[in-house]
Design an enzyme around this catalytic site. Structure first.
Site, PDB file in Angstrom:
ATOM      1  N   GLY A  18     -18.560 -16.232  -1.283  1.00 42.33           N
ATOM      2  CA  GLY A  18     -17.321 -16.580  -1.982  1.00 42.33           C
ATOM      3  C   GLY A  18     -16.189 -16.823  -0.994  1.00 42.33           C
ATOM      4  O   GLY A  18     -16.325 -16.543   0.206  1.00 42.33           O
ATOM      5  N   HIS A 248       0.905  -0.443  -8.205  1.00 43.90           N
ATOM      6  CA  HIS A 248      -0.462   0.050  -8.351  1.00 43.90           C
ATOM      7  C   HIS A 248      -0.692   0.662  -9.732  1.00 43.90           C
ATOM      8  O   HIS A 248       0.220   1.221 -10.327  1.00 43.90           O
ATOM      9  CB  HIS A 248      -0.772   1.123  -7.297  1.00 43.90           C
ATOM     10  CG  HIS A 248      -0.902   0.577  -5.918  1.00 43.90           C
ATOM     11  ND1 HIS A 248      -0.644   1.331  -4.799  1.00 43.90           N
ATOM     12  CD2 HIS A 248      -1.277  -0.640  -5.462  1.00 43.90           C
ATOM     13  CE1 HIS A 248      -0.841   0.601  -3.716  1.00 43.90           C
ATOM     14  NE2 HIS A 248      -1.224  -0.599  -4.095  1.00 43.90           N
TER      15      HIS A 248
END
Length: 292
Positions: A18, A248
């Protein structure tokens, strides 16, 4: 010594062909990391970046002797990739992926119990032992071989601590980004324990943030530990409002717990030196090591 990884570590990449896997594997190889192959289901038998591609982690390990893996796989499939690496008994697994569903990670956490695998991440920059092995997305050039062990929930603040400790001439033994998700593989206590037992690590920088109780757990561990080393800590989110997620997934003050002040208080009571500005991390450590 360093911890977790060194120049002998044999690394494979899951999600190798990828775009992310390709780019960061190229960077790791250029840094000198011993990359031995990669895994992309359905592309086994091919080569990529002059390295062999395998269909499964089991096959990759059998053929290359790999003992570490880095995962660049989309969030919907990342947990399965971690589970495959655990099943193959890969010793160190670093998962960079952000956005893995919490329930998926709960299953991974259960699978780690009693396994031979140490998981770093997810949602982390990775691990680096400067000059020897780089597994992850951190910029290699800011690192310098040295004596400071760095463990952090934040990627970019890790780089800040690295650049500053390099600038003052201290360098780093190993840097570990444990990730910013609420459920992760390796926590502060695990890393601090390893750093305290590592002869090469003379002092530790710990970068935390609001949310959860990982920093409080670390403070209690430091307090109880028989081995003592200088520790400097910075906690991000001093001005963060309760109930609002700050970047986060794990960075949220909830139920009246997880505030920066609570964490700073716990760490100070354990004898940790606190800095309230990320710009002063390196200087604080340098001054601590050179006083009197």
């Amino acid at each position: 010594m360093a911890i977790l990884i060194n120049k002998k570590t044999k690394v494979i990449c899951q999600g190798f062909t990828g775009s992310q896997g390709t780019f960061h594997s190229e960077q790791a190889i250029a840094y000198g990391t011993n990359m031995v192959g990669g895994v992309t289901p359905g592309k086994g038998g091919h080569t990529h970046l002059d390295l062999p591609v395998y269909n499964t982690v089991h096959e990759a390990k059998a053929k290359t002797g790999a003992n570490a893996s880095v995962i660049y796989v989309p969030p919907g499939f990342a947990a399965d990739s971690i589970l495959e690496a655990i099943d193959a008994e890969i010793e160190v697994v670093v998962c960079i992926t952000e956005g893995i569903p919490v329930l998926d990670m709960v299953k991974v956490k259960r699978a780690l119990v009693g396994s031979k695998t140490r998981l770093i991440g997810p949602n982390c920059p990775g691990v680096i032992t400067p000059g020897e092995c780089k597994i992850g997305i951190m910029p290699g050039h800011i690192h310098k071989r040295g004596t400071i062990g760095i463990v952090s929930r934040s990627g970019t603040l890790t780089y800040e601590a690295v650049a500053q400790t390099t600038a003052v001439g201290l360098g780093q033994s190993t840097c570990v980004g444990i990730g910013g998700d609420p459920v992760n593989g390796t926590n502060f206590v695990d890393c601090i324990d390893m750093f305290l037992k590592d002869d090469e690590t003379k002092a530790i920088i710990m970068i935390g943030e609001i949310g959860g109780n990982a920093e409080e757990d670390a403070a209690e561990f430091i307090k109880q530990s028989k081995i003592k080393k200088p520790i400097v800590s910075f906690i991000a989110g001093i001005t963060a409002p309760p109930g609002k997620r700050m970047g986060h997934a794990g960075a949220i003050i909830a139920g009246g717990k997880g505030s920066a002040e609570d964490k700073l208080e716990a760490l100070q009571s354990a004898g940790v030196t606190i800095t309230r500005s990320p710009a002063d991390i390196g200087k604080t450590m340098f001054d601590l090591l050179n006083k009197g």
